[in-house]
Motif scaffolding. Structure first.
Motif, PDB file in Angstrom:
ATOM      1  N   VAL A   1      -9.189  39.649  24.913  1.00 48.11           N
ATOM      2  CA  VAL A   1      -8.680  38.528  25.201  1.00 48.11           C
ATOM      3  C   VAL A   1      -7.149  38.789  25.430  1.00 48.11           C
ATOM      4  CG1 VAL A   1      -8.133  36.100  24.760  1.00 48.11           C
ATOM      5  CG2 VAL A   1     -10.255  37.296  23.718  1.00 48.11           C
TER       6      VAL A   1
ATOM      7  N   ASP B   1      -2.976  38.013  26.029  1.00 47.79           N
ATOM      8  CA  ASP B   1      -2.244  37.185  25.533  1.00 47.79           C
ATOM      9  C   ASP B   1      -1.954  36.071  26.667  1.00 47.79           C
ATOM     10  OD1 ASP B   1       0.112  35.756  24.690  1.00 47.79           O
ATOM     11  OD2 ASP B   1       1.098  37.410  23.945  1.00 47.79           O
ATOM     12  N   VAL B   2      -2.693  35.057  26.587  1.00 48.87           N
ATOM     13  CA  VAL B   2      -2.569  33.696  27.367  1.00 48.87           C
ATOM     14  C   VAL B   2      -1.141  33.404  27.694  1.00 48.87           C
ATOM     15  CG1 VAL B   2      -3.701  31.664  28.502  1.00 48.87           C
ATOM     16  CG2 VAL B   2      -4.978  33.412  27.017  1.00 48.87           C
TER      17      VAL B   2
ATOM     18  N   ALA C   1       0.655  35.569  30.032  1.00 48.36           N
ATOM     19  CA  ALA C   1       0.298  35.024  31.522  1.00 48.36           C
ATOM     20  C   ALA C   1       0.984  33.815  32.126  1.00 48.36           C
ATOM     21  CB  ALA C   1      -1.199  34.973  31.573  1.00 48.36           C
TER      22      ALA C   1
ATOM     23  N   VAL D   1       0.931  41.659  30.021  1.00 55.14           N
ATOM     24  CA  VAL D   1      -0.501  41.702  30.001  1.00 55.14           C
ATOM     25  C   VAL D   1      -1.071  42.967  30.591  1.00 55.14           C
ATOM     26  CG1 VAL D   1      -2.278  40.690  31.340  1.00 55.14           C
ATOM     27  CG2 VAL D   1      -0.207  39.078  30.646  1.00 55.14           C
TER      28      VAL D   1
ATOM     29  N   ILE E   1      -9.364  36.262  30.535  1.00 51.18           N
ATOM     30  CA  ILE E   1      -8.216  35.644  31.018  1.00 51.18           C
ATOM     31  C   ILE E   1      -8.054  34.351  30.778  1.00 51.18           C
ATOM     32  CG2 ILE E   1      -8.345  37.431  32.930  1.00 51.18           C
ATOM     33  CD1 ILE E   1      -8.599  35.056  34.896  1.00 51.18           C
ATOM     34  N   GLU E   2      -8.860  33.599  30.164  1.00 53.92           N
ATOM     35  CA  GLU E   2      -8.815  32.017  30.004  1.00 53.92           C
ATOM     36  C   GLU E   2      -8.387  31.231  31.280  1.00 53.92           C
ATOM     37  OE1 GLU E   2     -10.404  30.725  27.959  1.00 53.92           O
ATOM     38  OE2 GLU E   2      -9.973  31.217  25.723  1.00 53.92           O
ATOM     39  N   SER E   3      -9.297  31.450  32.188  1.00 53.59           N
ATOM     40  CA  SER E   3      -8.735  30.922  33.652  1.00 53.59           C
ATOM     41  C   SER E   3      -8.507  29.509  33.626  1.00 53.59           C
ATOM     42  CB  SER E   3     -10.098  31.302  34.782  1.00 53.59           C
ATOM     43  OG  SER E   3     -11.381  31.027  34.262  1.00 53.59           O
TER      44      SER E   3
ATOM     45  N   ALA F   1      -6.803  27.900  31.600  1.00 49.01           N
ATOM     46  CA  ALA F   1      -5.627  27.626  31.379  1.00 49.01           C
ATOM     47  C   ALA F   1      -4.468  28.016  32.148  1.00 49.01           C
ATOM     48  CB  ALA F   1      -5.255  28.337  29.787  1.00 49.01           C
ATOM     49  N   LEU F   2      -4.978  28.708  33.341  1.00 50.92           N
ATOM     50  CA  LEU F   2      -3.752  29.523  34.050  1.00 50.92           C
ATOM     51  C   LEU F   2      -3.943  28.884  35.568  1.00 50.92           C
ATOM     52  CD1 LEU F   2      -4.845  33.134  33.454  1.00 50.92           C
ATOM     53  CD2 LEU F   2      -3.055  31.859  32.180  1.00 50.92           C
TER      54      LEU F   2
ATOM     55  N   SER G   1     -13.485  33.148  30.286  1.00 51.67           N
ATOM     56  CA  SER G   1     -13.154  32.461  29.192  1.00 51.67           C
ATOM     57  C   SER G   1     -13.710  32.831  28.059  1.00 51.67           C
ATOM     58  CB  SER G   1     -13.607  30.923  29.557  1.00 51.67           C
ATOM     59  OG  SER G   1     -13.706  30.643  30.782  1.00 51.67           O
TER      60      SER G   1
ATOM     61  N   HIS H   1     -11.381  27.734  24.080  1.00 50.64           N
ATOM     62  CA  HIS H   1      -9.908  27.242  24.599  1.00 50.64           C
ATOM     63  C   HIS H   1     -10.440  25.803  24.891  1.00 50.64           C
ATOM     64  CE1 HIS H   1      -6.195  26.657  26.443  1.00 50.64           C
ATOM     65  NE2 HIS H   1      -5.897  27.651  25.999  1.00 50.64           N
TER      66      HIS H   1
END
Length: 222
Positions: free
Chosen positions: A95, A97-98, A101, A109, A130-132, A134-135, A158, A162
């Motif tokens: 994972v 660091d969201v 990013a 990153v 990337i926890e898409s 949240a981006l 993901s 999250h």
């Protein structure tokens, strides 16, 4: 969406990381997961690093690093990856660091991924979560490019933990368009139906992270 006619149950099964990452999971649960993975004919299982080593009997063994927040120091992520590989992991899902990013600190990153890449070694598949959800689109593109530059093998949507959500068709399309054929795209988080899996594969997903593998596969035929 246009899904290839060759998308059979067996082919989809070989795209699946059969996943158990619940905090309350026991070793007995992991043994059951592996038994089910063999019955379903999936490619891999993905378990928490504390569950390693465990005999997957021919299955690809994946685990997670910096999970689920990504807020671990890069050196801790690297040490976790190295230990996981020593304990039998074939693949590492790390994972990012969201927050970095979101702040546009893409060099941070990049360095984070590089540390894990070097720690895991060249023979281990590295997937970058990337926890898409949240981006922004711009951040998704930038982080995917950082993963490419750092030598990752996959970008992954993901953690499934999250609150912003899991995989989406839009994110997978954008990720696939960004990395092209150079990296795989793993869709994970909230994939519970055959229809959703079909849509994500059509969007460009080359791997699926599923805890509902049996339900999803039931809608495909050989």
């Amino acid at each position: 969406m246009d899904v290839p006619q060759t998308l059979t149950r067996a082919r989809v099964a070989q795209m699946i990381d059969h996943t158990l990452l619940k905090p309350e999971a026991t070793r007995a649960d992991v043994v059951s997961l592996i038994d089910e993975a063999h019955e379903l004919g999936v490619l891999a299982v993905c378990v928490s690093p504390s569950m390693l080593p465990i005999n997957g009997d021919g299955l690809v063994m994946a685990t997670v690093v910096g999970f689920p927040s990504g807020k671990h120091h890069s050196l801790i992520k690297g040490a976790e990856a190295r230990l996981a590989v020593e304990n039998g992991a074939d693949e590492i899902d790390m994972v990012i660091d969201v927050g970095a990013a979101i702040a546009g600190a893409y060099d941070e990153v990049l360095q984070d991924i590089v540390v894990v890449r070097e720690a895991a070694g060249p023979d281990v598949i590295l997937k970058v979560i990337i926890e898409s959800a949240a981006l922004s689109d711009d951040a998704i593109v930038a982080v995917c490019k950082a993963a490419q530059q750092a030598g990752a093998d996959f970008v992954k949507t993901s953690t499934g933990f999250h609150p912003a959500g899991g995989a989406s068709v839009h994110a997978v399309q954008l990720m696939a368009a960004t990395v092209g054929d150079s990296l795989g795209v793993k869709a994970s988080g909230g994939i519970r139906t055959t229809e959703t899996a079909r849509d994500l594969i059509a969007a460009g997903a080359t791997r699926l992270g599923l805890s509902s593998s049996a339900t999803v596969l039931a809608g495909f035929t050989d």
